[in-house]
Design a protein around this motif. Structure first.
Motif, mmCIF file in Angstrom:
data_model
loop_
_atom_site.group_PDB
_atom_site.id
_atom_site.type_symbol
_atom_site.label_atom_id
_atom_site.label_comp_id
_atom_site.label_asym_id
_atom_site.label_seq_id
_atom_site.Cartn_x
_atom_site.Cartn_y
_atom_site.Cartn_z
ATOM 1 N N ASN A 176 0.925 -1.261 -0.157
ATOM 2 C CA ASN A 176 0.011 0.132 0.175
ATOM 3 C C ASN A 176 0.925 1.266 -0.050
ATOM 4 N N GLY A 177 1.976 1.137 -0.787
ATOM 5 C CA GLY A 177 2.817 2.324 -0.861
ATOM 6 C C GLY A 177 3.812 2.681 0.115
ATOM 7 N N ARG A 178 3.703 1.650 1.259
ATOM 8 C CA ARG A 178 4.517 1.697 2.311
ATOM 9 C C ARG A 178 5.877 0.639 2.244
ATOM 10 N N ASP A 179 7.123 0.805 2.824
ATOM 11 C CA ASP A 179 8.113 -0.137 2.584
ATOM 12 C C ASP A 179 7.636 -1.469 3.620
ATOM 13 N N GLY A 180 7.987 -2.521 2.913
ATOM 14 C CA GLY A 180 7.970 -3.860 3.608
ATOM 15 C C GLY A 180 9.226 -4.675 3.444
ATOM 16 N N LEU A 181 9.370 -5.605 4.500
ATOM 17 C CA LEU A 181 10.623 -6.456 4.294
ATOM 18 C C LEU A 181 10.087 -7.886 4.278
ATOM 19 N N LEU A 182 10.430 -8.612 3.331
ATOM 20 C CA LEU A 182 10.072 -9.872 2.970
ATOM 21 C C LEU A 182 11.381 -11.076 3.125
ATOM 22 N N GLY A 183 11.242 -11.809 4.022
ATOM 23 C CA GLY A 183 12.349 -12.792 4.225
ATOM 24 C C GLY A 183 11.892 -14.280 4.552
ATOM 25 N N HIS A 184 12.638 -15.183 4.949
ATOM 26 C CA HIS A 184 12.275 -16.440 5.462
ATOM 27 C C HIS A 184 12.927 -16.565 6.880
ATOM 28 N N ALA A 185 11.953 -17.127 7.809
ATOM 29 C CA ALA A 185 12.238 -17.504 9.295
ATOM 30 C C ALA A 185 12.518 -18.864 9.460
ATOM 31 N N LYS A 186 13.058 -19.334 10.433
ATOM 32 C CA LYS A 186 13.327 -20.834 10.586
ATOM 33 C C LYS A 186 11.966 -21.581 10.585
ATOM 34 N N GLY A 187 12.154 -22.791 9.965
ATOM 35 C CA GLY A 187 11.031 -23.785 9.811
ATOM 36 C C GLY A 187 10.310 -23.657 8.470
ATOM 37 N N GLY A 188 10.961 -22.735 7.636
ATOM 38 C CA GLY A 188 10.452 -22.849 6.336
ATOM 39 C C GLY A 188 9.061 -21.864 6.320
ATOM 40 N N VAL A 189 9.138 -20.555 6.824
ATOM 41 C CA VAL A 189 8.132 -19.616 6.893
ATOM 42 C C VAL A 189 8.440 -18.226 6.251
ATOM 43 N N ILE A 190 7.554 -17.906 5.329
ATOM 44 C CA ILE A 190 7.747 -16.537 4.859
ATOM 45 C C ILE A 190 7.490 -15.559 5.783
ATOM 46 N N TRP A 191 8.158 -14.627 6.121
ATOM 47 C CA TRP A 191 7.658 -13.554 6.868
ATOM 48 C C TRP A 191 7.817 -12.151 6.300
#
Length: 235
Positions: A176-191
């Motif tokens: 929605n026009g604001r910055d976000g950070l996408l990565g992977h945490a432990k256990g095969g999960v997208i954050w």
């Protein structure tokens, strides 16, 4: 030369007590040449027909398979691997959570927790029990205040003390026009961590096994609204 001799032997001859003249010999040789040419042409033509027939058989087997077989239709079992359809996001029509309002959810998924701390949905046929608090912190801290497990489920919470592991690659996205950070945490999960319009940090957790693409995760996040009743997990 031996072929010409063989052909001459096969030609009909007129019995004559007199010796053959030079003209007769020349005529016989000419007939032998013509017969040899016809034999070679017939041999080549026959070979071509055999090759064409074999080619036609190969094409037929390739296209239609062994006798009695037929192409496998979509949805039927067969040797051809069929790709599973990608999961779709659909409009959420249930009771909106107190802390997090959402626009979409994966098709046929069930909401098992919707309160001011979290919003959690599970896939069709999954265990919907509300036990086993999930470890959400990258340092292994338990999610105090949560009554459900996030394992194999999509969860929306405030970020709180949770952080992406320092070693994970991080992708910057726009929510929605604001910055976000996408990565992977432990256990095969997208954050996906992003800020809402009021500056609150939201954490979306999506197991990679769900099959949502990065664009779908961002699309899901764009439909999240944090209410004034939202609390961080753990207080």
């Amino acid at each position: 030369m031996q072929e010409i001799v063989d052909v001459l032997r096969e030609l009909p001859h007129v019995d004559s007590p007199a010796a053959a003249s030079a003209e007769t010999v020349a005529a016989d040789v000419a007939r032998g040449h013509r017969a040899l040419i016809r034999r070679r042409r017939n041999r080549i033509a026959g070979s071509s027909l055999v090759v064409a027939a074999v080619a036609a058989m190969v094409v037929g087997v390739t296209q239609f398979g062994p006798a009695g077989s037929r192409p496998t239709a979509a949805g039927e079992s067969g040797t051809t691997t069929q790709q599973a359809p990608r999961i779709q996001l659909v409009a959420f029509t249930g009771t909106q959570p107190a802390g997090f309002r959402v626009d979409t959810v994966p098709a046929d998924w069930q909401v098992i927790s919707s309160n001011r701390n979290e919003f959690v949905v599970v896939p069709p046929g999954a265990d919907s029990s509300s036990a086993l608090p999930m470890v959400v912190g990258s340092q292994g801290a338990e999610a105090e205040g949560s009554s459900v497990s996030y394992d194999g489920r999509i969860a929306v919470t405030l970020q709180g003390m949770s952080r992406l592991p320092s070693e994970t690659p991080v992708t910057k996205v726009s929510v929605n026009g604001r910055d976000g950070l996408l990565g992977h945490a432990k256990g095969g999960v997208i954050w996906l961590i992003f800020s809402d319009a009021a500056g609150k940090k939201v954490l979306v957790q999506v197991p990679t096994s769900v099959g949502l693409t990065t664009d779908q995760v961002v699309s899901f996040a764009q439909g999240i609204t944090v209410t004034s009743d939202a609390h961080s997990v753990g207080g």
